[in-house]
Design a protein around this motif. Sequence first.
Motif, mmCIF file in Angstrom:
data_model
loop_
_atom_site.group_PDB
_atom_site.id
_atom_site.type_symbol
_atom_site.label_atom_id
_atom_site.label_comp_id
_atom_site.label_asym_id
_atom_site.label_seq_id
_atom_site.Cartn_x
_atom_site.Cartn_y
_atom_site.Cartn_z
ATOM 1 N N LEU A 138 0.978 -1.172 -0.206
ATOM 2 C CA LEU A 138 -0.487 -0.134 -0.232
ATOM 3 C C LEU A 138 0.486 1.247 0.282
ATOM 4 N N ASN A 139 1.787 0.806 0.426
ATOM 5 C CA ASN A 139 2.868 2.478 0.666
ATOM 6 C C ASN A 139 3.608 2.740 -0.109
ATOM 7 N N GLU A 140 4.021 1.452 -1.069
ATOM 8 C CA GLU A 140 4.666 1.587 -2.744
ATOM 9 C C GLU A 140 3.040 2.153 -3.943
ATOM 10 N N ARG A 141 2.325 1.656 -3.250
ATOM 11 C CA ARG A 141 1.264 2.101 -4.718
ATOM 12 C C ARG A 141 0.817 3.998 -4.322
ATOM 13 N N LEU A 142 0.817 4.379 -2.643
ATOM 14 C CA LEU A 142 0.233 5.769 -2.050
ATOM 15 C C LEU A 142 1.866 6.917 -2.395
ATOM 16 N N GLY A 143 3.232 6.074 -2.282
ATOM 17 C CA GLY A 143 4.552 7.177 -2.975
ATOM 18 C C GLY A 143 4.678 8.030 -1.945
ATOM 19 N N ALA A 144 5.663 8.609 -2.079
ATOM 20 C CA ALA A 144 6.461 8.919 -1.185
ATOM 21 C C ALA A 144 5.928 10.296 -0.603
ATOM 22 N N THR A 145 5.107 10.969 -0.958
ATOM 23 C CA THR A 145 4.156 12.111 0.078
ATOM 24 C C THR A 145 3.649 11.162 1.004
ATOM 25 N N VAL A 146 3.103 10.371 0.905
ATOM 26 C CA VAL A 146 2.200 9.455 2.247
ATOM 27 C C VAL A 146 2.911 8.746 3.182
ATOM 28 N N GLN A 147 2.890 9.196 4.570
ATOM 29 C CA GLN A 147 3.854 8.790 5.859
ATOM 30 C C GLN A 147 2.469 7.678 6.295
ATOM 31 N N LEU A 148 3.150 6.676 5.776
ATOM 32 C CA LEU A 148 2.019 5.635 6.274
ATOM 33 C C LEU A 148 2.515 4.267 8.017
ATOM 34 N N GLU A 149 1.807 4.583 8.563
ATOM 35 C CA GLU A 149 2.254 4.040 9.902
ATOM 36 C C GLU A 149 1.112 2.501 9.854
ATOM 37 N N GLN A 150 1.870 1.547 10.773
ATOM 38 C CA GLN A 150 0.846 0.464 11.888
ATOM 39 C C GLN A 150 0.172 0.392 12.781
ATOM 40 N N ALA A 151 -0.590 0.469 12.956
ATOM 41 C CA ALA A 151 -1.700 -0.273 14.617
ATOM 42 C C ALA A 151 -2.196 -0.759 14.934
ATOM 43 N N VAL A 152 -1.994 -1.244 15.925
ATOM 44 C CA VAL A 152 -3.115 -2.470 16.256
ATOM 45 C C VAL A 152 -3.937 -2.111 17.736
ATOM 46 N N MET A 153 -5.046 -2.708 17.576
ATOM 47 C CA MET A 153 -5.869 -2.742 19.018
ATOM 48 C C MET A 153 -5.218 -3.498 19.808
ATOM 49 N N GLU A 154 -4.705 -4.543 19.790
ATOM 50 C CA GLU A 154 -4.537 -5.598 21.360
ATOM 51 C C GLU A 154 -2.647 -5.371 20.488
ATOM 52 N N ARG A 155 -1.962 -6.010 21.619
ATOM 53 C CA ARG A 155 -0.931 -6.233 21.846
ATOM 54 C C ARG A 155 -0.270 -6.745 23.435
ATOM 55 N N ARG A 156 0.776 -7.788 23.252
ATOM 56 C CA ARG A 156 1.513 -7.685 24.685
ATOM 57 C C ARG A 156 1.403 -7.152 24.775
ATOM 58 N N PRO A 157 2.417 -6.946 26.460
ATOM 59 C CA PRO A 157 3.166 -5.622 26.644
ATOM 60 C C PRO A 157 4.532 -5.940 26.459
ATOM 61 N N GLU A 158 4.636 -7.199 27.211
ATOM 62 C CA GLU A 158 6.512 -7.668 27.031
ATOM 63 C C GLU A 158 7.363 -7.331 25.320
ATOM 64 N N ALA A 159 7.923 -7.580 25.088
ATOM 65 C CA ALA A 159 9.311 -6.635 23.887
ATOM 66 C C ALA A 159 8.820 -7.889 23.154
ATOM 67 N N SER A 160 8.936 -9.116 23.901
ATOM 68 C CA SER A 160 8.966 -10.576 22.964
ATOM 69 C C SER A 160 8.059 -10.437 21.957
ATOM 70 N N TYR A 161 7.141 -9.639 21.937
ATOM 71 C CA TYR A 161 5.794 -8.838 20.882
ATOM 72 C C TYR A 161 6.068 -7.757 20.066
ATOM 73 N N ASP A 162 6.794 -7.014 20.475
ATOM 74 C CA ASP A 162 7.035 -5.666 19.285
ATOM 75 C C ASP A 162 6.745 -6.262 18.059
ATOM 76 N N PHE A 163 7.325 -7.496 17.506
ATOM 77 C CA PHE A 163 6.633 -7.635 16.570
ATOM 78 C C PHE A 163 5.441 -6.777 16.046
ATOM 79 N N ASN A 164 4.345 -7.109 17.243
ATOM 80 C CA ASN A 164 2.636 -6.783 17.019
ATOM 81 C C ASN A 164 2.608 -5.653 16.016
ATOM 82 N N GLY A 165 3.295 -4.605 16.894
ATOM 83 C CA GLY A 165 3.275 -2.759 15.869
ATOM 84 C C GLY A 165 2.616 -1.909 17.144
ATOM 85 N N ALA A 166 2.235 -0.787 17.573
ATOM 86 C CA ALA A 166 1.629 -0.117 18.550
ATOM 87 C C ALA A 166 0.333 -0.246 18.431
ATOM 88 N N LEU A 167 0.010 -0.035 19.551
ATOM 89 C CA LEU A 167 -1.501 0.209 19.187
ATOM 90 C C LEU A 167 -1.774 1.768 18.662
#
Length: 278
Positions: free
Chosen positions: A168-197
Motif C-alpha cells: 500500500l505504501n508503494e502504491r500511495l507514494g513518497a508523499t504519504v506517511q504510512l504507519e501501522q497500528a493494532v488494537m490489542e497487543r501483549r506488553p512484553e518486548a518479545s511481542y514488539d513485532f505486533n506493532g504499536a497500539l
Amino acid sequence: MGSILLLDNGSRRAAAVHALRGLAATLGARCHQTVTPVSLGHVDHIPAAELDGQAAVLLEPLLEARLAAGLREFLILPLLFGRNAALTNTLPALTARLRVRHGPFTLRLAPELCPLPEGEPRLVELLAEQLEHCATTAGRTPRRVILVDHGSPRPQVSAVRAWLATRLNERLGATVQLEQAVMERRPEASYDFNGALLETQLEQLAATGRDTPIFLVMLFLAPGRHAGPGGDIATICARAEQAHPGLRIHTTDLVGTHPLLIDILATRLQQRTRHRAL
C-alpha cells in the motif's frame, strides 16, 4: 465439494453476524452454490431476536448435526486475513474430536484471504480504493495514514499486515506517511513485532501537527467490538480529537463492504488444488 462453510472467528455483536450472512449469500449467488455462514465462537451469546429470529450458527454443533445426518464432505472458507491459531490449532483439534465421535469424514480448508508469501494484491487494491473513497468524502488529500488491525501474538499473522502495508505504501507514494497500528497487543518486548497500539500512534502523530488529518485504513472485515459504529476505534478517535483540538481523524469503510472481497472468496473457493485436508 460437499458443504461449503464461510467461517469467521465470531463476535458478540449482531452486526457482525448480519455481515457474515450477507457475504455468504452474495458469494453463494455468485458461485451458484449454497454457502453457510458459521463462526468459531461468541455468536451463541447473541439473542436470536437481534438476528431476525434466527440464531447464529457455531461451527462445532453444525458439523455435529450434519455428520449425524450422514454428510461426510466439508469445505471451510476462512474469512480470516492470515493463518491464525484457529486454522493451525483449533480446527485440526476439532476435526480430530469429531472423527472420534462420528468416524471418518473429509474436511478441507481453503487458503486464507492473504496467504503468505505470495500475498493477495487484490486486498491492496481494495484498501487503496477504500482510502480514496474516504479521502474524497472528507475532501482532503491523505498525507498521514495508519493501517490498523486487531493485532496478533503470532508473527505470521502480523506479517500479513506488514505485507499489505508495504504494498500500500508503494502504491500511495513518497508523499504519504504510512504507519501501522493494532488494537490489542501483549506488553512484553518479545511481542514488539505486533506493532504499536492505535492510541500510541495517534498521540505521536498528533504531537507532530494537528492541521494535517489522519486517515485510518481499517483492516477489519465486519463491525464488532473494535470496528464499526460504537466500537473501540471510534471511541479512541473521538478521544484523540478532543485531546488535540483541530485534529481530524477519518476512517475508511470495512473490508467486508467492498465487492473485491467476494472476488477473493470466489477465487479461494475455486482453488481446489490448494484446499488442504485436515
